[in-house]
Design a protein around this motif. Sequence first.
Motif, mmCIF file in Angstrom:
data_model
loop_
_atom_site.group_PDB
_atom_site.id
_atom_site.type_symbol
_atom_site.label_atom_id
_atom_site.label_comp_id
_atom_site.label_asym_id
_atom_site.label_seq_id
_atom_site.Cartn_x
_atom_site.Cartn_y
_atom_site.Cartn_z
ATOM 1 N N MET A 1 0.752 -1.066 0.025
ATOM 2 C CA MET A 1 -0.249 -0.095 0.022
ATOM 3 C C MET A 1 0.804 1.239 0.060
ATOM 4 S SD MET A 1 -3.162 1.081 2.660
ATOM 5 C CE MET A 1 -4.338 1.161 1.483
ATOM 6 N N GLY A 17 -7.235 -5.083 7.061
ATOM 7 C CA GLY A 17 -6.760 -3.858 6.975
ATOM 8 C C GLY A 17 -5.715 -3.680 8.132
ATOM 9 N N LYS A 41 -17.370 6.152 10.795
ATOM 10 C CA LYS A 41 -16.965 5.263 9.747
ATOM 11 C C LYS A 41 -16.952 3.869 10.206
ATOM 12 C CE LYS A 41 -14.302 8.673 7.053
ATOM 13 N NZ LYS A 41 -14.828 9.829 7.492
ATOM 14 N N TYR A 53 -10.030 -0.180 7.759
ATOM 15 C CA TYR A 53 -9.874 -0.605 6.113
ATOM 16 C C TYR A 53 -8.849 0.180 5.608
ATOM 17 C CZ TYR A 53 -14.332 -2.973 7.304
ATOM 18 O OH TYR A 53 -15.208 -3.913 7.881
ATOM 19 N N PRO A 54 -8.099 -0.246 4.711
ATOM 20 C CA PRO A 54 -6.892 0.330 4.061
ATOM 21 C C PRO A 54 -7.317 1.723 3.488
ATOM 22 C CG PRO A 54 -6.622 -1.946 3.949
ATOM 23 C CD PRO A 54 -8.075 -1.866 4.551
ATOM 24 N N SER A 55 -8.675 1.628 2.790
ATOM 25 C CA SER A 55 -9.098 3.000 2.078
ATOM 26 C C SER A 55 -9.353 4.153 2.891
ATOM 27 C CB SER A 55 -10.410 2.476 1.240
ATOM 28 O OG SER A 55 -11.465 1.981 2.036
ATOM 29 N N ASP A 56 -9.798 3.863 3.827
ATOM 30 C CA ASP A 56 -10.108 4.668 4.873
ATOM 31 C C ASP A 56 -8.698 5.677 5.407
ATOM 32 O OD1 ASP A 56 -12.993 5.002 4.901
ATOM 33 O OD2 ASP A 56 -12.996 3.319 6.264
ATOM 34 N N ARG A 58 -5.721 5.199 4.229
ATOM 35 C CA ARG A 58 -5.054 5.779 2.998
ATOM 36 C C ARG A 58 -5.655 7.283 2.784
ATOM 37 N NH1 ARG A 58 -0.998 6.557 1.483
ATOM 38 N NH2 ARG A 58 -0.462 4.687 1.677
ATOM 39 N N ARG A 59 -7.087 7.539 2.783
ATOM 40 C CA ARG A 59 -7.670 8.790 2.619
ATOM 41 C C ARG A 59 -6.923 9.919 3.699
ATOM 42 N NH1 ARG A 59 -11.903 6.054 0.349
ATOM 43 N NH2 ARG A 59 -12.980 5.804 2.169
ATOM 44 N N ASP A 62 -3.317 10.373 3.101
ATOM 45 C CA ASP A 62 -3.075 11.375 2.034
ATOM 46 C C ASP A 62 -3.666 13.005 2.367
ATOM 47 O OD1 ASP A 62 -1.920 9.330 0.692
ATOM 48 O OD2 ASP A 62 -3.713 9.017 -0.842
#
Length: 93
Positions: A1, A17, A41, A53-56, A58-59, A62
Motif C-alpha cells: 500500500m 486492514g 465510519k 480498512y485500508p481505503s479509510d 489511505r484517505r 493522504d
Amino acid sequence: MATHAADPLPEPDHELGYSEELLAGALGEYMGRFHEYMMMKAHAMAPTGPVYYPSDVRRFVDFYVTRTARPLTAAEVQTLFDTWDAERRGRAE
C-alpha cells in the motif's frame, strides 16, 4: 500500500486492514486525529481490537499526514461549492 518513501504506512497487518497497534506506531501524534476522522465510519472488530480498512486509512494519510497543511484558497472553496451545486442540480432534474 505504501506509495513513496515518505509514506508512513507499512503494509496492513490484518486480512481486513490495519490494527490499532500498527497504526498507533505508524501515525504517532496523528492517532487522535485519526480517531476523530474515523468517527461514524465503519471498521472491523478482530479478537485483538479494531481493524481499520485500508481505503479509510489511505484517505486520512493522504489528506492529513502527507499533504502540507494549508487552508483552502477562495478559488478552491468556490470550485467545491460549484461542483456540489452542479451535482445537486443534476439529481433534481
